[in-house]
Scaffold this motif. Structure first.
Motif, PDB file in Angstrom:
ATOM      1  N   SER A   1      69.478  30.095   1.901  1.00 30.33           N
ATOM      2  CA  SER A   1      70.811  30.683   1.762  1.00 30.33           C
ATOM      3  C   SER A   1      71.076  30.936   0.290  1.00 30.33           C
ATOM      4  CB  SER A   1      71.858  29.746   2.343  1.00 30.33           C
ATOM      5  OG  SER A   1      71.699  29.653   3.737  1.00 30.33           O
ATOM      6  N   SER A   2      72.128  31.693   0.004  1.00 27.75           N
ATOM      7  CA  SER A   2      72.372  32.027  -1.399  1.00 27.75           C
ATOM      8  C   SER A   2      72.618  30.767  -2.212  1.00 27.75           C
ATOM      9  CB  SER A   2      73.552  32.992  -1.523  1.00 27.75           C
ATOM     10  OG  SER A   2      74.722  32.379  -1.079  1.00 27.75           O
ATOM     11  N   GLY A   3      72.022  30.721  -3.371  1.00 31.23           N
ATOM     12  CA  GLY A   3      72.163  29.563  -4.234  1.00 31.23           C
ATOM     13  C   GLY A   3      71.039  28.551  -4.063  1.00 31.23           C
ATOM     14  N   ASP A   4      70.285  28.662  -2.960  1.00 29.03           N
ATOM     15  CA  ASP A   4      69.173  27.735  -2.754  1.00 29.03           C
ATOM     16  C   ASP A   4      68.017  28.059  -3.688  1.00 29.03           C
ATOM     17  OD1 ASP A   4      70.250  26.119  -0.804  1.00 29.03           O
ATOM     18  OD2 ASP A   4      69.618  27.428   0.841  1.00 29.03           O
ATOM     19  N   GLU A   5      67.272  27.020  -4.020  1.00 34.55           N
ATOM     20  CA  GLU A   5      66.147  27.190  -4.931  1.00 34.55           C
ATOM     21  C   GLU A   5      65.079  28.114  -4.345  1.00 34.55           C
ATOM     22  OE1 GLU A   5      63.478  24.001  -6.943  1.00 34.55           O
ATOM     23  OE2 GLU A   5      65.525  23.225  -6.915  1.00 34.55           O
ATOM     24  N   ALA A   6      64.866  28.017  -3.037  1.00 36.08           N
ATOM     25  CA  ALA A   6      63.832  28.817  -2.386  1.00 36.08           C
ATOM     26  C   ALA A   6      64.185  30.311  -2.399  1.00 36.08           C
ATOM     27  CB  ALA A   6      63.631  28.349  -0.949  1.00 36.08           C
ATOM     28  N   GLY A   7      65.446  30.613  -2.681  1.00 39.93           N
ATOM     29  CA  GLY A   7      65.848  32.008  -2.782  1.00 39.93           C
ATOM     30  C   GLY A   7      66.319  32.575  -1.463  1.00 39.93           C
ATOM     31  N   GLU A   8      67.373  33.362  -1.526  1.00 39.35           N
ATOM     32  CA  GLU A   8      67.875  33.994  -0.317  1.00 39.35           C
ATOM     33  C   GLU A   8      67.050  35.252  -0.046  1.00 39.35           C
ATOM     34  OE1 GLU A   8      71.798  35.581  -0.576  1.00 39.35           O
ATOM     35  OE2 GLU A   8      72.167  35.335   1.576  1.00 39.35           O
ATOM     36  N   PHE A   9      66.815  35.541   1.215  1.00 37.48           N
ATOM     37  CA  PHE A   9      66.196  36.832   1.547  1.00 37.48           C
ATOM     38  C   PHE A   9      66.748  37.309   2.876  1.00 37.48           C
ATOM     39  CE2 PHE A   9      63.516  33.834   3.748  1.00 37.48           C
ATOM     40  CZ  PHE A   9      63.251  34.482   4.935  1.00 37.48           C
ATOM     41  N   THR A  10      66.573  38.552   3.166  1.00 35.42           N
ATOM     42  CA  THR A  10      67.077  39.151   4.400  1.00 35.42           C
ATOM     43  C   THR A  10      65.930  39.926   5.052  1.00 35.42           C
ATOM     44  OG1 THR A  10      67.659  41.288   3.453  1.00 35.42           O
ATOM     45  CG2 THR A  10      69.287  39.509   3.210  1.00 35.42           C
ATOM     46  N   PRO A  11      66.130  40.393   6.288  1.00 37.19           N
ATOM     47  CA  PRO A  11      65.070  41.203   6.901  1.00 37.19           C
ATOM     48  C   PRO A  11      64.662  42.370   6.003  1.00 37.19           C
ATOM     49  CG  PRO A  11      66.728  40.673   8.538  1.00 37.19           C
ATOM     50  CD  PRO A  11      67.248  40.163   7.219  1.00 37.19           C
ATOM     51  N   MET A  12      65.634  42.896   5.259  1.00 39.83           N
ATOM     52  CA  MET A  12      65.385  44.062   4.416  1.00 39.83           C
ATOM     53  C   MET A  12      64.609  43.767   3.137  1.00 39.83           C
ATOM     54  SD  MET A  12      68.601  46.586   4.203  1.00 39.83           S
ATOM     55  CE  MET A  12      67.885  47.430   2.791  1.00 39.83           C
ATOM     56  N   SER A  13      64.342  42.493   2.902  1.00 38.27           N
ATOM     57  CA  SER A  13      63.617  42.135   1.674  1.00 38.27           C
ATOM     58  C   SER A  13      62.177  42.640   1.678  1.00 38.27           C
ATOM     59  CB  SER A  13      63.608  40.623   1.476  1.00 38.27           C
ATOM     60  OG  SER A  13      64.914  40.122   1.421  1.00 38.27           O
ATOM     61  N   LYS A  14      61.674  42.945   2.870  1.00 40.89           N
ATOM     62  CA  LYS A  14      60.304  43.442   2.961  1.00 40.89           C
ATOM     63  C   LYS A  14      60.257  44.617   3.923  1.00 40.89           C
ATOM     64  CE  LYS A  14      58.141  38.865   2.300  1.00 40.89           C
ATOM     65  NZ  LYS A  14      57.526  38.980   0.986  1.00 40.89           N
ATOM     66  N   ILE A  15      59.124  45.343   3.872  1.00 35.74           N
ATOM     67  CA  ILE A  15      58.908  46.386   4.868  1.00 35.74           C
ATOM     68  C   ILE A  15      58.100  45.780   6.023  1.00 35.74           C
ATOM     69  CG2 ILE A  15      59.096  48.316   3.249  1.00 35.74           C
ATOM     70  CD1 ILE A  15      56.018  48.487   3.283  1.00 35.74           C
ATOM     71  N   GLN A  16      58.031  46.512   7.121  1.00 33.25           N
ATOM     72  CA  GLN A  16      57.435  45.958   8.341  1.00 33.25           C
ATOM     73  C   GLN A  16      56.028  45.409   8.133  1.00 33.25           C
ATOM     74  OE1 GLN A  16      58.100  49.256  11.093  1.00 33.25           O
ATOM     75  NE2 GLN A  16      59.870  48.174  11.917  1.00 33.25           N
ATOM     76  N   SER A  17      55.179  46.161   7.436  1.00 38.63           N
ATOM     77  CA  SER A  17      53.796  45.715   7.267  1.00 38.63           C
ATOM     78  C   SER A  17      53.741  44.445   6.411  1.00 38.63           C
ATOM     79  CB  SER A  17      52.946  46.826   6.648  1.00 38.63           C
ATOM     80  OG  SER A  17      53.461  47.188   5.390  1.00 38.63           O
ATOM     81  N   GLN A  18      54.687  44.312   5.495  1.00 40.34           N
ATOM     82  CA  GLN A  18      54.710  43.101   4.665  1.00 40.34           C
ATOM     83  C   GLN A  18      55.109  41.881   5.475  1.00 40.34           C
ATOM     84  OE1 GLN A  18      57.420  44.628   1.654  1.00 40.34           O
ATOM     85  NE2 GLN A  18      55.791  44.549   0.124  1.00 40.34           N
ATOM     86  N   TRP A  19      56.068  42.050   6.388  1.00 33.23           N
ATOM     87  CA  TRP A  19      56.445  40.922   7.244  1.00 33.23           C
ATOM     88  C   TRP A  19      55.273  40.509   8.113  1.00 33.23           C
ATOM     89  CZ3 TRP A  19      59.764  37.842   5.703  1.00 33.23           C
ATOM     90  CH2 TRP A  19      61.019  38.217   5.199  1.00 33.23           C
ATOM     91  N   ASP A  20      54.577  41.499   8.688  1.00 38.44           N
ATOM     92  CA  ASP A  20      53.449  41.167   9.552  1.00 38.44           C
ATOM     93  C   ASP A  20      52.368  40.429   8.775  1.00 38.44           C
ATOM     94  OD1 ASP A  20      54.460  41.954  11.907  1.00 38.44           O
ATOM     95  OD2 ASP A  20      53.342  43.833  12.066  1.00 38.44           O
TER      96      ASP A  20
ATOM     97  N   ALA B   1      63.406  45.323   9.202  1.00 46.55           N
ATOM     98  CA  ALA B   1      62.830  45.448   7.861  1.00 46.55           C
ATOM     99  C   ALA B   1      63.372  46.689   7.149  1.00 46.55           C
ATOM    100  CB  ALA B   1      61.305  45.518   7.965  1.00 46.55           C
ATOM    101  N   ALA B   2      63.101  46.765   5.857  1.00 51.10           N
ATOM    102  CA  ALA B   2      63.637  47.847   5.038  1.00 51.10           C
ATOM    103  C   ALA B   2      63.252  49.229   5.573  1.00 51.10           C
ATOM    104  CB  ALA B   2      63.176  47.682   3.596  1.00 51.10           C
ATOM    105  N   ASP B   3      62.056  49.355   6.142  1.00 56.96           N
ATOM    106  CA  ASP B   3      61.618  50.666   6.634  1.00 56.96           C
ATOM    107  C   ASP B   3      61.752  50.781   8.155  1.00 56.96           C
ATOM    108  OD1 ASP B   3      59.603  48.835   7.195  1.00 56.96           O
ATOM    109  OD2 ASP B   3      57.987  50.268   6.831  1.00 56.96           O
TER     110      ASP B   3
END
Ligand code: HEC
Length: 106
Positions: free
Chosen positions: A45-64, A96-98
């Motif tokens: 979540s926002s503020g966490d050390e691991a960093g916040e991210f959302t589905p849009m943080s990557k494109i489909q092939s990157q998630w896979d 994802a972003a795309d």
């Protein structure tokens, strides 16, 4: 020349369908959304050390690739079942972003 067009079209279509099916295999995106909030957001979540991210943080092939390689700290994922990861992967992939429906919120 004309004879060639049909098989080529068929192969293109077959490849298209095969690609679309990869991420859909066994994953339930609705469950995935819930699981994402419940399991991933505890550290992301926002503020966490691991960093916040959302589905849009990557494109489909990157998630896979990310899920196929389990490119993550092993300990953090040890309590998450294979099926849960599949569902989460499907949710992130679908938005994802795309993707047709990118999502910024988790
Ligand atoms: C116990 C805490 C914890 C949980 C739970 C957790 N993560 Fe992480 N995650 C981390 C930490 C810490 C990092 C940063 C590690 C690093 O930089 O090597 C990280 C990094 C990441 C990254 C960035 C990797 C990159 O370089 O692109 C992604 C994406 C990610 N996690 C996704 C997830 C997903 C999806 C889930 C749920 C299935 C999840 N995380 C659950 C702690 C967690």
């Amino acid at each position: 020349m004309k004879m060639l067009i049909k098989p080529v079209l068929f192969l293109t279509l077959a490849a298209f369908i095969a690609t679309a099916a990869i991420a859909a295999e066994g994953g339930n995106p609705r469950k995935g959304k819930h699981l994402f909030k419940k399991t991933c957001k505890t550290c992301h979540s926002s503020g966490d050390e691991a960093g916040e991210f959302t589905p849009m943080s990557k494109i489909q092939s990157q998630w896979d690739r990310f899920f196929d390689k389990k490119d993550h700290d092993e300990k953090a994922w040890k309590d998450i079942s294979e099926q849960d990861l599949k569902d989460i992967q499907q949710f992130l992939f679908d938005h994802a972003a795309d993707s047709p429906q990118p999502q910024t919120c988790g």
